[in-house]
Design a protein around this motif. Structure first.
Motif, PDB file in Angstrom:
ATOM      1  N   PRO A  14       0.810  -1.224   0.000  1.00 16.93           N
ATOM      2  CA  PRO A  14       0.000   0.000   0.000  1.00 16.93           C
ATOM      3  C   PRO A  14       0.843   1.274   0.000  1.00 16.93           C
ATOM      4  N   VAL A  15       1.999   1.259   0.672  1.00 17.02           N
ATOM      5  CA  VAL A  15       2.845   2.453   0.676  1.00 17.02           C
ATOM      6  C   VAL A  15       3.383   2.728  -0.723  1.00 17.02           C
ATOM      7  N   SER A  16       3.878   1.690  -1.382  1.00 20.06           N
ATOM      8  CA  SER A  16       4.394   1.878  -2.747  1.00 20.06           C
ATOM      9  C   SER A  16       3.282   2.302  -3.702  1.00 20.06           C
ATOM     10  N   TRP A  17       2.064   1.787  -3.507  1.00 21.97           N
ATOM     11  CA  TRP A  17       0.936   2.169  -4.378  1.00 21.97           C
ATOM     12  C   TRP A  17       0.605   3.649  -4.219  1.00 21.97           C
ATOM     13  N   VAL A  18       0.585   4.143  -2.972  1.00 24.71           N
ATOM     14  CA  VAL A  18       0.295   5.563  -2.735  1.00 24.71           C
ATOM     15  C   VAL A  18       1.369   6.438  -3.362  1.00 24.71           C
ATOM     16  N   ILE A  19       2.635   6.047  -3.215  1.00 24.56           N
ATOM     17  CA  ILE A  19       3.723   6.836  -3.799  1.00 24.56           C
ATOM     18  C   ILE A  19       3.596   6.881  -5.318  1.00 24.56           C
ATOM     19  N   VAL A  20       3.267   5.747  -5.936  1.00 23.28           N
ATOM     20  CA  VAL A  20       3.130   5.697  -7.395  1.00 23.28           C
ATOM     21  C   VAL A  20       1.981   6.580  -7.866  1.00 23.28           C
ATOM     22  N   GLN A  21       0.861   6.613  -7.144  1.00 29.62           N
ATOM     23  CA  GLN A  21      -0.256   7.457  -7.545  1.00 29.62           C
ATOM     24  C   GLN A  21       0.118   8.936  -7.481  1.00 29.62           C
ATOM     25  N   SER A 139      10.202  -0.263 -14.881  1.00 35.26           N
ATOM     26  CA  SER A 139      10.223   1.097 -15.439  1.00 35.26           C
ATOM     27  C   SER A 139      10.196   2.152 -14.334  1.00 35.26           C
ATOM     28  N   LEU A 140       9.351   1.952 -13.328  1.00 35.30           N
ATOM     29  CA  LEU A 140       9.319   2.883 -12.208  1.00 35.30           C
ATOM     30  C   LEU A 140      10.600   2.801 -11.394  1.00 35.30           C
ATOM     31  N   LEU A 141      11.190   1.605 -11.327  1.00 37.16           N
ATOM     32  CA  LEU A 141      12.438   1.439 -10.585  1.00 37.16           C
ATOM     33  C   LEU A 141      13.563   2.228 -11.246  1.00 37.16           C
ATOM     34  N   ASP A 142      13.635   2.168 -12.578  1.00 32.95           N
ATOM     35  CA  ASP A 142      14.660   2.935 -13.296  1.00 32.95           C
ATOM     36  C   ASP A 142      14.435   4.436 -13.137  1.00 32.95           C
TER      37      ASP A 142
END
Length: 420
Positions: A14-21, A139-142
């Motif tokens: 959930p933390v990574s999902w919020v950051i991505v949004q 892609s997000l990691l890069d």
């Protein structure tokens, strides 16, 4: 730290999902690979978490104030049951239950956000190791590895080696400068937050060991953050600096709007409230009316600051009402004027010449009084004190004193032969 963070891996998704949004939102404005997009995503995560923790923050404030009020009673219980620890604990729990106080409430906000903190640390560590985690794909990691904040990568640490920092596309000097500045700002914000709590929002009339503990924490916490900060990635430092600034602003608002009774902040708040009532002739705002209502409900149990506020209203010819408003009252004016008349007026300061003149006049008056009283005294000495005959065997004490002093000489009665 990595071991502790792995314990909260269940919340990394959930933390990574919020950051991505948030990254999608800011990436459309600043560019997806920029430090602004990823940095503001972390800041927005902090703001979202702290908004959700506002109810816990309110409980923390109430619990802290209740603990301050209960400190004298707790100390009395400890002294009374000094030799019986079990009875001491029972009485403490009974006191907490009667007053509705939970000692752990003051730690709730920190405990509640700890999982998010360690989850973010776990996400950033995975980014530094070039591992996919949660909803962050390759892609997000890069993109995250290319993001730099003032030249420092999000996943870089102060203690990282030069090779590891170069692998992230940065120099070790830039990383250490940026992390050092952020660590200093993080520690300074923590110190200022604790300091304004101790100097402005503490009841000065209650001296308890609790206050000494808070003073110690004011210096210990910044040192702890400074030592731990060298092992935090830049992204985690952004998170912790943001939450410290949020806490500082939130606490400043609470101190200004709802200060602790008996504190310096309450004196300043009621001074502003009195000035507002003087200007407008009424209490404006729901919060201000609730403040006046609490002061009225206390009655004779008001502290000195609240009594000073009520006296200030009385001087304006106003009296606080139970509904939180103020109304004109002739009795309040009379009480204020009577109280002012009864105050001790300090004499005006005289010059040195005037003080010498008045001292000379007083000395002359004393000499006149003593000269007038001398004839009366001499007459009193000449007057016979007692006409009654003294017993034959006991000479008068006055005559014996006079004979010893040499004022009166004459033949003395011979002693009885048996007393020779």
């Amino acid at each position: 730290m990595d071991t502790i963070a792995s314990l909260f891996s269940f919340i990394t998704w959930p933390v990574s999902w919020v950051i991505v949004q948030f990254h999608k939102l800011y990436g459309a404005i600043f560019g997806p690979d920029t430090g602004w997009a990823w940095g503001l995503s972390i800041v927005s995560l902090v703001v979202l978490i702290r908004i959700c923790l506002v109810p816990l923050f309110v409980k923390q404030i109430k619990s802290t104030r209740n603990m301050q009020v209960l400190q004298p009673k707790m100390k009395a219980i400890q002294e009374r049951y000094k030799s019986d620890k079990q009875r001491q604990s029972e009485e403490m729990m009974k006191l907490y239950k009667e007053t509705g106080t939970n000692p752990l409430s003051s730690c709730l906000p920190i405990l509640a956000q700890s999982p998010f903190f360690f989850a973010l640390y776990h996400v950033l560590s995975a980014i530094a190791s070039n591992k996919k985690i949660g909803v962050i794909d390759q892609s997000l990691l890069d993109s995250a590895r290319q993001a730099h904040i003032f030249g420092a990568p999000l996943a870089a640490k102060f203690m990282d080696s030069a090779d590891k920092v170069e692998a992230l596309g940065a120099s070790l000097l830039d990383v250490r400068i940026v992390t050092a500045v952020m660590i200093v700002m993080m520690s300074a914000s923590q110190f200022f937050t604790q300091r304004q709590l101790m100097t402005k929002n503490v009841d000065l009339t209650v001296k308890t060991p609790y206050m000494q503990q808070q003073k110690m924490l004011m210096y210990i916490f910044p040192l702890i953050f400074a030592v731990m900060g060298i092992n935090f990635p830049v992204g985690v430092l952004v998170y912790w600096l943001t939450t410290n600034v949020w806490t500082m602003g939130q606490q400043m608002y609470v101190i200004n709007q709802n200060p602790t009774p008996g504190s310096k902040a309450q004196d300043q708040y009621l001074g502003r409230l009195l000035k507002s009532i003087t200007t407008h002739g009424e209490v404006r705002g729901r919060t201000k009316r609730n403040t006046v209502k609490r002061i009225v409900s206390k009655g004779p149990d008001r502290n000195d600051i609240e009594r000073k506020f009520v006296t200030g209203l009385a001087k304006l010819g106003l009296a606080p009402q139970e509904d939180g408003s103020v109304a004109k009252s002739d009795t309040a004016v009379a009480d204020a004027e009577g109280g002012a008349a009864q105050r001790r007026q300090q004499p005006k300061r005289q010059t040195k010449a005037k003080r010498h003149t008045s001292a000379g006049q007083q000395t002359g008056a004393k000499d006149t009084e003593s000269s007038e009283s001398e004839p009366t005294t001499s007459l009193q000495k000449k007057a016979p004190q007692d006409d009654k005959p003294k017993p034959a065997g006991k000479p008068a004490s006055g005559s014996s004193r006079q004979a010893k002093s040499g004022q009166r000489k004459g033949p003395q009665r011979p002693k009885h032969p048996s007393k020779k």
